[in-house]
Design an enzyme around this catalytic site. Structure first.
Site, PDB file in Angstrom:
ATOM      1  N   HIS A  34       1.069  -0.860  -0.198  1.00 39.06           N
ATOM      2  CA  HIS A  34       0.125   0.044  -0.328  1.00 39.06           C
ATOM      3  C   HIS A  34       0.730   1.104   0.323  1.00 39.06           C
ATOM      4  CE1 HIS A  34      -2.408  -2.697   1.942  1.00 39.06           C
ATOM      5  NE2 HIS A  34      -3.286  -2.556   1.026  1.00 39.06           N
ATOM      6  N   THR A  35       1.253   1.562  -1.182  1.00 42.09           N
ATOM      7  CA  THR A  35       1.924   2.924  -1.214  1.00 42.09           C
ATOM      8  C   THR A  35       1.576   3.521  -2.212  1.00 42.09           C
ATOM      9  OG1 THR A  35       3.891   0.845  -0.202  1.00 42.09           O
ATOM     10  CG2 THR A  35       4.591   3.032  -1.592  1.00 42.09           C
ATOM     11  N   THR A  36       2.376   4.135  -3.314  1.00 41.89           N
ATOM     12  CA  THR A  36       2.534   4.811  -4.513  1.00 41.89           C
ATOM     13  C   THR A  36       3.158   5.136  -4.935  1.00 41.89           C
ATOM     14  OG1 THR A  36       0.843   6.467  -5.817  1.00 41.89           O
ATOM     15  CG2 THR A  36       1.918   7.695  -3.785  1.00 41.89           C
TER      16      THR A  36
END
Length: 568
Positions: free
Chosen positions: A372-374
């Site tokens: 869960h990163t961007t």
């Protein structure tokens, strides 16, 4: 390679066929690719206003902190690789650090064995204020803008403030993430108020207004990063952390500094691949795997075949074995970068690969990571290129929000090994090790590709597959980012559902423990830079990724309004 980066209609690549679900975008004056259309639009707004790629990236990141709050925020962590138009090439390390009060034995581990090795009693390193590390994202974003951008901070933050104040439509992706984290978000009053109003999780199509966060952003726009790093905003957040028994103090915020580092660079089939150095393992181990693969005729093996997936899986296992043993914060651990990237070392490890049988490579201590990163990739017409991967670690970070600020806190302390005495164990001021791999590829010194994605320990292996798809299999950019992926770090071999059952069976016959999964890692954001100046952006189906390009241009010099019209 130039042909592989040229947009063309979809075609079957030799091996496993697949279909792309999105379309690439081509433009001449600038390209922004992020995992949300409003963030990509925020970046292009900067380009259209005369800004450069760094202005656009910072604006996009602030906007993402509003519209993709489960992935990124100002109280988070990240790495950014910049190649500037004047030839400067550097990395800004804005990763979180352990607070001064942190200790190697601060958590009580559940087990000394995988798969529970990284878990702690009470989930203290995962949920709540005791899981929070000292943030680096706001410092890094503001530093990049001040040093390399052209826009003032209020201008770069304007789109984010606008979306926070007026609201935005919840996507299906965000709604699914809220539903997944709902039980933890419900336990935190501020998070519940924002994401579960009236006790109901926000749904696709709902409008989300973030008034508290808009006020926080306005404070930062007025006062700069000092508002957080020692100012009233920081003190308010620290008070919230202290009430819950957390460790981050005001002194931790005031002492925090980003670090400028030199990229790590390795060659693959005549191209230079540049990544971020330790403490992230992404760049080093990406290049390590490419060097392992370079001696093989990967194109002949075909895309998505049992032969090619087996080779990828064995290379991944070798890289993860080395990552677990040797990669960490270089201020605390002597990371043998030169040895890991040496051709002689690749040759010695290559000799351990059995083409017909899955092997174990002594994976050592398992490594934790969050998908869960961007990621943001931006390029402008002047030659500035930035690839930046940013996070609050897990989905919605620590799943706690400081009251009246709208700020979700990170849970990056989960990345540390909760057992004392290891390379990744906790120490005061130590930076966490990640798998972030914002990557730029060069051909004879000219940047030709920028890409990256979220996905925790699946990041650099997914970048590897995209590069192999482009360089070896001759895919288009859109095909390369969307193609089915696989992943392993030594246990199960995750294989996306699109890989045929016949291929999975052949892999199982070689000894792989095959596990079909809906997706491996998250939405990739990529830009190809052609020699004629055209920019192609692509994003994949695994997130709300959207490329937005800037074409057209200003009026030709010397134009006068109605020069030949008769005056009436």
């Amino acid at each position: 390679m130039a042909g592989a980066l040229t947009p063309r209609d979809w075609r079957a690549v030799a091996g496993t066929p697949f279909e792309v679900q999105k379309r690439a975008v081509t433009a001449a004056r600038g390209m922004v690719v992020t995992n949300h259309p409003l963030a990509s639009a925020a970046g292009v707004e900067m380009l259209a206003g005369g800004g450069n790629a760094i202005d656009a990236a910072v604006a996009a990141l602030f906007a993402l902190s509003v519209v993709e709050p489960m992935m990124v925020g100002i109280f988070g962590a990240g790495h950014a690789q910049l190649r500037l138009a004047d030839g400067r090439h550097l990395v800004i390390d804005g990763y979180t650090t352990a607070p001064a009060a942190a200790r190697a034995d601060m958590y009580r581990p559940v087990s000394d064995r995988w798969p529970d090795y990284m878990d702690t009693h009470g989930r203290e390193n995962t949920v709540g204020v005791r899981a929070v590390g000292v943030p680096g994202t706001l410092a890094a974003w503001c530093e990049m803008l001040a040093r390399f951008g052209t826009m003032p901070l209020p201008a770069a933050m304007a789109p984010a403030i606008r979306h926070a104040e007026t609201g935005f439509q919840v996507t299906g992706y965000l709604a699914e993430c809220i539903e997944e984290a709902a039980s933890d978000l419900a336990a935190d009053p501020e998070s519940a108020r924002v994401f579960l109003p009236g006790g109901r999780a926000l749904r696709k199509g709902d409008r989300l207004v973030r008034g508290d966060y808009a006020r926080t952003l306005r404070t930062i726009a007025d006062d700069g990063p000092a508002a957080l790093y020692g100012g009233a905003l920081g003190r308010r957040i620290v008070e919230h952390i202290a009430r819950g028994g957390g460790y981050v103090a005001v002194d931790d915020l005031t002492r925090y500094r980003t670090i400028q580092r030199a990229p790590v660079v390795g060659r693959y089939r005549g191209l230079d691949v540049a990544g971020c150095p330790p403490p992230t393992g992404g760049g080093v181990h990406l290049i390590q795997m490419l060097k392992l693969l370079e001696a093989y005729d990967v194109r002949r093996l075909g895309f998505g075949t049992a032969d090619s997936i087996h080779l990828l899986a064995e290379a991944m296992k070798i890289a993860f074995a080395d990552r677990a043993a040797a990669t960490g914060d270089p201020d605390f651990v002597a990371v043998p970068v030169d040895r890991l990237l040496a051709a002689s070392y690749a040759a010695s490890r290559r000799g351990e690969i059995d083409p017909g049988k899955a092997r174990e490579f002594g994976a050592g201590v398992p490594v934790a990571g969050s998908p869960h990163t961007t990621h943001v990739s931006v390029a402008d017409a002047d030659g500035n290129v930035i690839a930046a991967t940013q996070t609050i670690h897990a989905l919605f970070g620590a799943r706690t929000m400081a009251p009246l600020t709208g700020v979700l806190l990170n849970n990056t302390m989960q990345i540390f090994d909760p057992h004392p005495g290891h390379a990744l164990s906790i120490a005061p001021g130590k930076r966490m090790t990640s798998s972030m791999a914002p990557t730029i590829v060069f051909d004879d010194g000219r940047p030709i590709l920028a890409l990256g994605l979220p996905g925790g320990v699946r990041i650099f292996t997914s970048v590897l597959q995209a590069l192999v798809n482009l360089i070896d299999h001759g895919m288009t950019l859109q095909e390369a980012v969307e193609a089915p992926r696989v992943w392993t770090q030594g246990q199960e071999l995750e294989v996306e559902d699109a890989v045929p059952e016949t291929v999975r069976a052949a892999l199982a016959a070689r000894g792989h423990r095959v596990v079909p999964v809906p997706h491996v890692a998250g939405g990739m954001a990529a830009i190809a830079l052609a020699a004629d100046g055209m920019l192609t952006g692509a994003a994949c189906w695994r997130a709300d990724g959207t490329p937005v390009g800037l074409g057209g241009g200003y009026a030709r010099a010397g134009i006068r309004f109605w020069p030949n019209a008769r005056r009436i």
